[in-house]
Design an enzyme around this catalytic site. Structure first.
Site, PDB file in Angstrom:
ATOM      1  N   GLU A 174       0.829  -1.206   0.000  1.00  0.00           N
ATOM      2  CA  GLU A 174       0.000   0.000   0.000  1.00  0.00           C
ATOM      3  C   GLU A 174       0.863   1.256   0.000  1.00  0.00           C
ATOM      4  O   GLU A 174       0.597   2.223  -0.700  1.00  0.00           O
ATOM      5  CB  GLU A 174      -0.937  -0.021   1.220  1.00  0.00           C
ATOM      6  CG  GLU A 174      -1.966  -1.132   1.086  1.00  0.00           C
ATOM      7  CD  GLU A 174      -3.024  -1.155   2.184  1.00  0.00           C
ATOM      8  OE1 GLU A 174      -4.135  -1.632   1.921  1.00  0.00           O
ATOM      9  OE2 GLU A 174      -2.737  -0.698   3.300  1.00  0.00           O
ATOM     10  N   ALA A 318      -7.043  -6.121  12.558  1.00  0.00           N
ATOM     11  CA  ALA A 318      -7.949  -5.317  13.371  1.00  0.00           C
ATOM     12  C   ALA A 318      -9.211  -6.101  13.775  1.00  0.00           C
ATOM     13  O   ALA A 318      -9.683  -5.990  14.917  1.00  0.00           O
ATOM     14  CB  ALA A 318      -8.325  -4.063  12.601  1.00  0.00           C
ATOM     15  N   GLN A 319      -9.742  -6.902  12.844  1.00  0.00           N
ATOM     16  CA  GLN A 319     -10.988  -7.623  13.148  1.00  0.00           C
ATOM     17  C   GLN A 319     -10.804  -8.617  14.300  1.00  0.00           C
ATOM     18  O   GLN A 319     -11.682  -8.780  15.141  1.00  0.00           O
ATOM     19  CB  GLN A 319     -11.481  -8.371  11.908  1.00  0.00           C
ATOM     20  CG  GLN A 319     -12.349  -7.526  10.995  1.00  0.00           C
ATOM     21  CD  GLN A 319     -13.604  -7.011  11.690  1.00  0.00           C
ATOM     22  OE1 GLN A 319     -14.186  -7.686  12.537  1.00  0.00           O
ATOM     23  NE2 GLN A 319     -14.022  -5.811  11.346  1.00  0.00           N
TER      24      GLN A 319
HETATM   25  C1  LIG Z   1       0.786   0.127   9.099  1.00  0.00           C
HETATM   26  C2  LIG Z   1      -0.250  -0.881   9.489  1.00  0.00           C
HETATM   27  C3  LIG Z   1      -1.261  -1.226   8.611  1.00  0.00           C
HETATM   28  C4  LIG Z   1      -2.228  -2.157   8.974  1.00  0.00           C
HETATM   29  N1  LIG Z   1      -3.221  -2.446   8.077  1.00  0.00           N
HETATM   30  C5  LIG Z   1      -4.200  -3.279   8.451  1.00  0.00           C
HETATM   31  C6  LIG Z   1      -5.307  -3.530   7.589  1.00  0.00           C
HETATM   32  O1  LIG Z   1      -5.357  -3.009   6.476  1.00  0.00           O
HETATM   33  N2  LIG Z   1      -6.293  -4.361   8.035  1.00  0.00           N
HETATM   34  C7  LIG Z   1      -6.235  -4.940   9.270  1.00  0.00           C
HETATM   35  O2  LIG Z   1      -7.161  -5.651   9.648  1.00  0.00           O
HETATM   36  N3  LIG Z   1      -5.216  -4.737  10.097  1.00  0.00           N
HETATM   37  C8  LIG Z   1      -4.200  -3.921   9.727  1.00  0.00           C
HETATM   38  N4  LIG Z   1      -3.158  -3.693  10.567  1.00  0.00           N
HETATM   39  C9  LIG Z   1      -3.095  -4.430  11.827  1.00  0.00           C
HETATM   40  C10 LIG Z   1      -4.035  -3.817  12.868  1.00  0.00           C
HETATM   41  O3  LIG Z   1      -3.862  -2.426  12.924  1.00  0.00           O
HETATM   42  C11 LIG Z   1      -3.756  -4.477  14.196  1.00  0.00           C
HETATM   43  O4  LIG Z   1      -4.006  -5.856  14.060  1.00  0.00           O
HETATM   44  C12 LIG Z   1      -4.636  -3.914  15.284  1.00  0.00           C
HETATM   45  O5  LIG Z   1      -4.334  -2.544  15.473  1.00  0.00           O
HETATM   46  C13 LIG Z   1      -4.435  -4.680  16.569  1.00  0.00           C
HETATM   47  O6  LIG Z   1      -5.239  -4.112  17.557  1.00  0.00           O
HETATM   48  P1  LIG Z   1      -4.747  -4.130  19.066  1.00  0.00           P
HETATM   49  O7  LIG Z   1      -5.851  -3.554  19.873  1.00  0.00           O
HETATM   50  O8  LIG Z   1      -4.232  -5.461  19.428  1.00  0.00           O
HETATM   51  O9  LIG Z   1      -3.483  -3.166  19.099  1.00  0.00           O
HETATM   52  P2  LIG Z   1      -3.376  -1.643  18.693  1.00  0.00           P
HETATM   53  O10 LIG Z   1      -4.498  -1.219  17.831  1.00  0.00           O
HETATM   54  O11 LIG Z   1      -1.994  -1.487  18.198  1.00  0.00           O
HETATM   55  O12 LIG Z   1      -3.521  -0.887  20.076  1.00  0.00           O
HETATM   56  C14 LIG Z   1      -2.589  -1.055  21.112  1.00  0.00           C
HETATM   57  C15 LIG Z   1      -2.750   0.141  22.033  1.00  0.00           C
HETATM   58  O13 LIG Z   1      -2.052  -0.139  23.227  1.00  0.00           O
HETATM   59  C16 LIG Z   1      -1.312   0.999  23.595  1.00  0.00           C
HETATM   60  N5  LIG Z   1      -0.176   0.502  24.366  1.00  0.00           N
HETATM   61  C17 LIG Z   1       0.771  -0.373  23.955  1.00  0.00           C
HETATM   62  N6  LIG Z   1       1.619  -0.647  24.960  1.00  0.00           N
HETATM   63  C18 LIG Z   1       1.185   0.067  26.027  1.00  0.00           C
HETATM   64  C19 LIG Z   1       1.652   0.212  27.358  1.00  0.00           C
HETATM   65  N7  LIG Z   1       2.740  -0.427  27.788  1.00  0.00           N
HETATM   66  N8  LIG Z   1       0.990   1.036  28.187  1.00  0.00           N
HETATM   67  C20 LIG Z   1      -0.104   1.731  27.763  1.00  0.00           C
HETATM   68  N9  LIG Z   1      -0.593   1.617  26.506  1.00  0.00           N
HETATM   69  C21 LIG Z   1       0.047   0.807  25.651  1.00  0.00           C
HETATM   70  C22 LIG Z   1      -0.919   1.647  22.297  1.00  0.00           C
HETATM   71  O14 LIG Z   1      -0.636   3.023  22.468  1.00  0.00           O
HETATM   72  C23 LIG Z   1      -2.165   1.417  21.442  1.00  0.00           C
HETATM   73  O15 LIG Z   1      -3.101   2.456  21.575  1.00  0.00           O
HETATM   74  C24 LIG Z   1      -2.172  -2.764  10.237  1.00  0.00           C
HETATM   75  C25 LIG Z   1      -1.158  -2.431  11.131  1.00  0.00           C
HETATM   76  C26 LIG Z   1      -0.205  -1.501  10.763  1.00  0.00           C
HETATM   77  C27 LIG Z   1       0.885  -1.124  11.732  1.00  0.00           C
END
Ligand SMILES: Cc1cc2nc3c(=O)[nH]c(=O)nc-3n(C[C@H](O)[C@H](O)[C@H](O)COP(=O)(O)OP(=O)(O)OC[C@H]3O[C@@H](n4cnc5c(N)ncnc54)[C@H](O)[C@@H]3O)c2cc1C
Length: 442
Positions: A174, A318-319
């Site tokens: 992308e 994300a899902q």
């Molecule tokens: C560039 C990029 C593109 C992507 N594109 C896609 C896509 O097109 N489709 C898709 O489905 N997925 C995509 N993903 C993957 C998707 O974004 C992740 O799978 C998703 O964000 C995971 O959700 P999560 O809640 O586990 O973590 P996150 O959404 O990463 O959230 C983690 C949160 O925890 C906080 N955090 C972390 N450590 C600490 C700590 N020690 N103390 C306090 N807060 C903390 C962070 O600040 C953040 O807000 C992409 C990821 C990236 C990086």
């Protein structure tokens, strides 16, 4: 009797979904995040390539949860936890390792970059995970054009205008295609001494094809599209070395001042905090109800969790995080109010998609495989739908329409003037008094 306290660490996709699922729970909910915003990571590359502004893909968590009266948002970094004392340790701007007690804990701390054991690459090949990363990448890209425009020696233009992306998964693909559109369309009339369209964009991956998780047919379509956009796709070799002058891949040096890491991800240190079993990547192995073995009060969701379904590990998307967060929230709710608990967590895969430049995407969902404009429309609609607020949805929609029609991009500002890498003065440069030097570094 005091209400139970639920601590959620992380306000990303998983943590936010959990918090929302607990909106009617008679409990005190504390959501802790080290940033003040929920970030829509799938569109980070659009900030990095000037298509969107940071505020179009991120929203203050406090704002999203403002109507949820049982939830307090704390800005702080969790540094560890004590399973026996049932508390997490939080460091904020003022205090270090303050214990915050919990009755239930949801860890949704996501992932960070993995350089596959080559952490020394990080200095020269920053990744794309946070808003700060995306702004830094945008600054670097735009600055490369400024440096080239100010450079009298045309032989240096090629290195300055070579952009390398390491990792041909969805983010790399992308980003490479968006960069191609930026240089060939948006910037084409902005410079006098250089031709932005001559920029070289190289996408490198050790895998034999781009977009590994997609079918071979879609991966081929994406590669063809990338090549049509002028992206050089180099597959089948891992990068051996990265330094300030570029990369070495398959024994060949590719000179470049802008290398961006779009390859592996490593989970947050939650596994270490818990001292529990992790998979090879370091993600916390959970039970089918997303709890940690032996600790029914601790849940791990999203990118930092590892759970197999139908014999395969769930992907870091994300899902999975949203559905996991929602599930953990519902399960805790049912325990608190005394309802029967839901069955084991089951991920419903809605499919995957990746955009490859203007008006083209690949989509695979169940038996449906599509590439082209129809897939791109679906991609746009789905991404708009999952943005955190309706104001973001409207703003991004209007920006996309504007960019699609005019080719103009929203945010082409270099904002880290003082943080920019200083350019070493070169003794051999003869100063052309008719040319103003570029303002680079301090
Ligand atoms: C560039 C990029 C593109 C992507 N594109 C896609 C896509 O097109 N489709 C898709 O489905 N997925 C995509 N993903 C993957 C998707 O974004 C992740 O799978 C998703 O964000 C995971 O959700 P999560 O809640 O586990 O973590 P996150 O959404 O990463 O959230 C983690 C949160 O925890 C906080 N955090 C972390 N450590 C600490 C700590 N020690 N103390 C306090 N807060 C903390 C962070 O600040 C953040 O807000 C992409 C990821 C990236 C990086």
């Amino acid at each position: 009797m005091s209400q139970p306290r639920i601590v959620i660490v992380g306000g990303g996709f998983g943590g936010l979904a959990a918090a929302k699922a607990l909106s009617r729970t008679p409990a005190e909910i504390i959501l802790i995040d080290r940033t003040n915003h929920h970030l829509f990571q799938p569109l980070l590359y659009q900030v990095a390539t000037s298509a969107l502004t940071p505020s179009q893909i991120a929203t203050p968590i406090r704002g999203i949860l403002r109507k949820q009266k049982n939830t307090t948002v704390i800005l702080g970094e969790v540094t560890g936890l004590d399973k026996d004392r049932k508390c997490v340790f939080v460091t904020d701007g003022d205090r270090e390792n303050v214990p915050v007690a919990y009755d239930y804990l949801i860890l949704a701390t996501g992932a960070s970059h993995s350089y596959f054991g080559h952490n020394e690459f990080a200095e020269f090949a920053p990744g794309l995970k946070s808003l700060a990363d995306a702004e830094a990448a945008r600054n670097k890209i735009l600055q490369a054009f400024e440096l080239a425009e100010a450079e009298e020696d045309p032989s240096r233009h090629r290195d300055l205008l070579t952009f390398i992306l390491v990792g041909a998964g969805p983010t790399g693909v992308e980003m490479a295609s968006a960069l191609a559109i930026l240089v060939r369309n948006t910037l084409k009339s902005d410079f006098r001494r250089i031709d932005p369209a001559s920029a070289r964009i190289v996408l490198v991956d050790m895998a034999p094809r781009v977009l590994g998780p997609f079918t071979e047919k879609l991966s081929k379509a994406a590669k063809q599209r990338l090549e049509k956009l002028g992206v050089e796709v180099r597959l089948g070799h891992s990068v051996d070395h990265i330094d300030a002058d570029g990369i070495i891949v398959a024994g060949e040096r590719i000179a470049s001042k802008t290398v961006i890491w779009t390859a592996g991800v490593a989970p947050s240190p939650a596994g270490k905090w818990l001292n529990s079993q992790t998979d090879r990547a370091g993600r916390v192995r959970t039970q089918k109800d997303l709890t940690v073995p032996g600790h029914p009060e601790i849940f791990v969701v999203g990118d930092t969790a590892s759970l197999d379904q139908n014999g395969k590990p769930l992907p870091g998307v994300a899902q999975v995080a949203m559905q996991g967060g929602r599930y953990a929230g519902k399960l805790i709710h049912s325990r608190i109010v005394g309802n029967p608990p839901p069955g084991p967590f089951s991920y419903f895969d809605k499919g995957s998609m990746a955009v490859v430049g203007k008006g083209f995407a690949v989509l695979q969902s169940w038996k449906v495989q599509m590439s082209g404009f129809g897939a791109w429309l679906s991609w746009a609609a789905i991404h708009l739908q999952f943005l955190a607020t309706s104001s973001l949805r409207l703003s991004v929609f209007l920006q996309w329409v504007w960019t699609y029609v005019t080719g103009q991009r929203g945010d082409r500002l270099i904002v880290n003037h003082h943080g920019a890498e200083p350019v070493k003065p070169r003794a051999e440069v003869s100063v052309n008094v008719n040319v103003k030097p570029a303002f680079v570094g301090k």
